[in-house]
Structure formats: structure tokens, C-alpha cells
Design a protein around this motif. Structure first.
Motif, short mmCIF file in Angstrom:
data_model
loop_
_atom_site.label_atom_id
_atom_site.label_comp_id
_atom_site.label_asym_id
_atom_site.label_seq_id
_atom_site.Cartn_x
_atom_site.Cartn_y
_atom_site.Cartn_z
N THR A 187 93.11 94.72 106.53
CA THR A 187 92.47 95.04 107.81
C THR A 187 91.34 96.05 107.63
O THR A 187 90.28 95.92 108.21
CB THR A 187 93.51 95.63 108.80
OG1 THR A 187 94.60 94.73 108.90
CG2 THR A 187 92.89 95.84 110.16
N VAL A 188 91.60 97.05 106.81
CA VAL A 188 90.63 98.12 106.54
C VAL A 188 90.13 97.95 105.11
O VAL A 188 90.91 97.67 104.19
CB VAL A 188 91.28 99.51 106.71
CG1 VAL A 188 90.30 100.61 106.35
CG2 VAL A 188 91.81 99.69 108.12
N THR B 218 91.53 97.35 99.91
CA THR B 218 91.80 96.83 101.24
C THR B 218 93.30 96.70 101.47
O THR B 218 94.06 96.49 100.52
CB THR B 218 91.13 95.46 101.48
OG1 THR B 218 91.37 95.06 102.83
CG2 THR B 218 91.65 94.40 100.53
N HIS C 139 85.13 100.21 106.31
CA HIS C 139 84.93 99.16 107.31
C HIS C 139 86.24 98.95 108.06
O HIS C 139 87.28 98.71 107.44
CB HIS C 139 84.50 97.85 106.63
CG HIS C 139 84.32 96.72 107.58
ND1 HIS C 139 83.25 96.65 108.44
CD2 HIS C 139 85.07 95.62 107.80
CE1 HIS C 139 83.36 95.54 109.15
NE2 HIS C 139 84.46 94.90 108.78
N ASN C 140 86.18 99.07 109.38
CA ASN C 140 87.35 98.98 110.27
C ASN C 140 88.19 100.25 110.17
O ASN C 140 87.96 101.11 109.34
CB ASN C 140 88.21 97.75 110.00
CG ASN C 140 87.57 96.48 110.49
OD1 ASN C 140 86.63 96.53 111.28
ND2 ASN C 140 88.07 95.34 110.04
N GLY C 141 89.16 100.36 111.05
CA GLY C 141 90.02 101.54 111.06
C GLY C 141 89.39 102.70 111.82
O GLY C 141 88.32 102.59 112.41
#
Length: 187
Positions: free
Chosen positions: A54-55, A51, A16-18
Motif C-alpha cells: 500500500t505504501v 513496499t 508514496h501513499n500513507g
């Protein structure tokens, strides 16, 4: 059983994210799991196990192969929330056959409400004269009602939980077999 920080993910769904992940980046780990017949163990808790704030990714895993299921071991893993001292989620693995011999939590089954005597049972136990604080009265009425509902269950809906657990175990084994072989089993 194989568990640990694999420092790799199986698919984009594990992140999730990145930056987006390419098939090239996940192919070695996917092939490794496929060659050994490894799948993730059923789990609860945090899906993303690492985590940096952020990611979020699922890189910590507990994996088993088809031989593990043939041992008829009920195994479960729970991933807790990461703590201040680590950016990984702690994993707790429960091994063995899930037979609980202590006190069990109360479970309400919607099917009880369909029984013709359900409302009568509730009314009888809710109108009991119990004296004390409000919470004491509530707890005692619920305790009395618990026994009555268990009797109703045993008389009219016996062992539905065991039948559901057996069906879930069979489904888990068949779906694992299908994932490994691609052959659909119809029963």
C-alpha cells in the motif's frame, strides 16, 4: 560508500501513499547525510525500494561522499523489483571505470540523419541482395548498415559520446559541489 536499509527517508518525495511525513521525522537522517557529505549514487530501476503493498518508500540507499568522486570511479546502482521473499528492492552496484571492451549495442544518433550522404548510405545497404528467411535478411542488412554508420560517425562526428560522457561527469561533480556548498560554479 555507504549502503543499506536506512529505515528513514530524506523527504516527502521519498514516500508514496500513507501518512504525510513531517520535517521533524526526517531531520536526523538529513543532518546525518549533510554532516558526512553523503548523496545518493546515480541509480536506475525502482525509485521506491520498499513496499508493504500500500505504501512505497525509498529507504534502501547507496550513498557516497565527495571523496568518492575524487577517486574518479564511475559507479552506478540498479534497484530491481522486489521479489516474493522480500519487500525490499535488490540493489546491484557496478564499480569501476565504465569502459566496455566487448560487443556494444547499436546506438542510432539523430545527427547522422543530417549528413548529406546519410540517405545514400541507407539506400545502398538496404538494397543488398541477401537470401534467407525474412529475419535473417533483416539482421544481415542491419549488420552491414551498422558498419557503414560507424564509419560515417568516425569520419564526421567522432567521439561525440565520449565528449557527452565527459560533460555529464563534470556536471555531476559540479552539481554535487553546489548541493554541498551552495556556491554556484560558473564555467
Amino acid at each position: 560508500m555507504l549502503l543499506g536499509d536506512f529505515k528513514s527517508i530524506l523527504s516527502q518525495d521519498d514516500k508514496h501513499n500513507g501518512d504525510l511525513i513531517s520535517n521533524y521525522e526526517t531531520s536526523d537522517f538529513r543532518e546525518f547525510c549533510s554532516d558526512l557529505g553523503l548523496v545518493d549514487l546515480n541509480s536506475t530501476g525502482c525509485y521506491f525500494t520498499w513496499t508493504n503493498g500500500t505504501v512505497w518508500t525509498k529507504i534502501d540507499r547507496v550513498m557516497v561522499n565527495i571523496h568518492w568522486f575524487s577517486l574518479q570511479q564511475m559507479t552506478h546502482v540498479h534497484f530491481g523489483t522486489s521479489r516474493a521473499f522480500s519487500d525490499h528492492s535488490p540493489a546491484t552496484v557496478q564499480l569501476g571505470i565504465w569502459e566496455f571492451h566487448g560487443k556494444q549495442n547499436f546506438k542510432f544518433y539523430n545527427m547522422w540523419a543530417t549528413h548529406p550522404q546519410f540517405l545514400e548510405i541507407i539506400s545502398q545497404h538496404w538494397s543488398l541482395d541477401i537470401y534467407g528467411t525474412h529475419i535473417y535478411i533483416l539482421c544481415n542488412k542491419l549488420k552491414q548498415l551498422n558498419g557503414a554508420l560507424k564509419s560515417l560517425n568516425n569520419l564526421h562526428f567522432s567521439h561525440i559520446s565520449k565528449r557527452v560522457a565527459r560533460a555529464e561527469k563534470t556536471w555531476m561533480i559540479l552539481s554535487f559541489f553546489y548541493r554541498m556548498t551552495g556556491i554556484m560554479v560558473i564555467s
